[in-house]
Design an enzyme around this catalytic site. Structure first.
Site, short mmCIF file in Angstrom:
data_model
loop_
_atom_site.label_atom_id
_atom_site.label_comp_id
_atom_site.label_asym_id
_atom_site.label_seq_id
_atom_site.Cartn_x
_atom_site.Cartn_y
_atom_site.Cartn_z
N CYS A 80 4.20 -20.64 -4.20
CA CYS A 80 5.05 -20.69 -5.40
C CYS A 80 5.32 -19.32 -5.99
O CYS A 80 6.10 -19.20 -6.94
CB CYS A 80 4.45 -21.60 -6.45
SG CYS A 80 2.93 -20.97 -7.24
N ASN A 99 1.69 3.86 -1.89
CA ASN A 99 0.34 3.40 -1.60
C ASN A 99 0.06 2.11 -2.37
O ASN A 99 0.47 1.95 -3.52
CB ASN A 99 -0.68 4.47 -1.99
CG ASN A 99 -0.47 5.75 -1.20
OD1 ASN A 99 -0.04 5.71 -0.04
ND2 ASN A 99 -0.75 6.89 -1.81
N ALA A 158 -2.71 17.51 -0.98
CA ALA A 158 -2.57 17.13 -2.39
C ALA A 158 -3.77 17.57 -3.22
O ALA A 158 -3.63 18.05 -4.34
CB ALA A 158 -2.40 15.62 -2.50
N ASP A 172 -3.01 1.12 -3.11
CA ASP A 172 -4.30 1.22 -3.79
C ASP A 172 -4.09 1.51 -5.28
O ASP A 172 -2.96 1.64 -5.76
CB ASP A 172 -5.17 2.30 -3.14
CG ASP A 172 -4.50 3.66 -3.15
OD1 ASP A 172 -4.22 4.20 -4.24
OD2 ASP A 172 -4.24 4.22 -2.05
N HIS A 196 5.49 -0.34 -2.46
CA HIS A 196 5.09 -1.27 -1.39
C HIS A 196 4.11 -2.32 -1.90
O HIS A 196 3.34 -2.89 -1.13
CB HIS A 196 4.51 -0.50 -0.21
CG HIS A 196 5.53 0.37 0.47
ND1 HIS A 196 5.19 1.48 1.21
CD2 HIS A 196 6.88 0.29 0.52
CE1 HIS A 196 6.30 2.06 1.67
NE2 HIS A 196 7.32 1.34 1.26
N CYS A 239 0.51 -16.24 -5.29
CA CYS A 239 0.53 -17.41 -4.41
C CYS A 239 1.61 -17.24 -3.35
O CYS A 239 2.73 -16.83 -3.64
CB CYS A 239 0.79 -18.66 -5.23
SG CYS A 239 0.92 -20.17 -4.23
N ARG A 244 -10.12 -4.14 3.71
CA ARG A 244 -9.43 -2.95 3.21
C ARG A 244 -9.65 -2.77 1.72
O ARG A 244 -9.80 -1.66 1.21
CB ARG A 244 -7.94 -3.02 3.53
CG ARG A 244 -7.62 -2.76 4.99
CD ARG A 244 -6.14 -2.58 5.23
NE ARG A 244 -5.60 -1.40 4.58
CZ ARG A 244 -5.65 -0.18 5.09
NH1 ARG A 244 -6.24 0.03 6.26
NH2 ARG A 244 -5.12 0.83 4.44
#
Length: 255
Positions: free
Chosen positions: A129, A101, A236, A103, A118, A126, A68
């Site tokens: 940790c 998004n 958009a 990206d 998100h 990691c 992705r």
């Protein structure tokens, strides 16, 4: 363009823009729920984007996100992304972008993003940790079934994508910043989001409860539509350049 949309945008000095998957789809990035292709067509993305999937097979999950990431890296911001960046630079306007998004198309178009609700595909950390990692995805001309994730330089744990998986909480600072921006705005513009993913979907409602006008830009009806004061059935890449150009033309004419 609906005249009422321009009427709401014209006097707005504090603008909060919430963008969803429809914004990125016009740059050629498949929405998360789109059918997968090739190697991944037998997998449900909802089953790969979970902590349990990572725990059972981190190599498979890492390979899917690396694929992705390659799709995103090959995409380009469209005219709508660039229009928002231009609007954000306009003197006298405080425009914030909160996006669902993962990206980086807004940033590559020149916008400062207040909140990645998100998470971000390219901000790795990691999984053991939780420290930030400077690792990166490998270049993948073709998808592979499994790929060992990089290891954390602090504890040796496997490094994971910085996205919010199903069942995980949203990054609190990002969400609260977006709530503050929406409730303090003169205008909230909701672009290309279905309005069904919570709690991000509550933002237009929280703004509306404060009396902030909400405009939806979406070519189809969504769960946001009922909360919007004005609805613009357009994409958009079409609507945002037209709106910003109209605002620029009026500004030039008034000089």
């Amino acid at each position: 363009m609906p005249p009422a949309v321009l009427d709401l945008a014209r006097p707005a000095r504090r603008v909060c823009v919430l963008t969803g998957a429809g914004m990125s789809a016009e740059s050629g990035i498949p929405t998360f729920r789109d059918a997968q292709v090739g190697l991944w067509e037998r997998f449900d993305p909802l089953e790969l984007a979970t902590l349990s999937a990572w725990a059972s097979d981190p190599g498979q999950v890492w390979a899917w996100y690396a694929w992705r990431a390659g799709l995103v890296a090959g995409a380009r911001p469209h005219a709508g992304h660039r229009a928002l960046a231009r609007w954000q630079r306009r003197p006298g306007v405080d425009l914030t972008v909160a996006t669902q998004n993962v990206d980086d198309l807004h940033e590559r178009a020149g916008s400062d993003v207040l909140a990645h609700l998100h998470g971000s595909l390219f901000v790795l950390r990691c999984s053991a940790c939780d420290r930030a990692s400077d690792a990166s995805y490998p270049v993948m001309p073709e998808p592979v079934a499994r790929l060992d994730p990089p290891t954390c330089t602090s504890c040796g744990g496997p490094v994971r994508p910085g996205v919010v998986w199903f069942g995980e909480a949203l990054p609190e600072d990002d969400f609260l910043s977006a709530v503050d921006a929406a409730q303090a705005a003169d205008l909230v513009l909701v672009v290309g989001t279905s309005g069904i993913v919570h709690p991000a979907a509550t933002l237009p409602h929280l703004a509306g409860a404060r009396g902030v006008p909400v405009v939806e830009v979406n070519p189809r009806e969504s769960a946001v539509s009922e909360a919007a004061d004005e609805v613009w059935r357009a994409t958009a890449a079409t609507a945002l350049p037209a709106l910003v150009e109209a605002l620029d033309d009026e500004r030039e004419a008034s000089r």
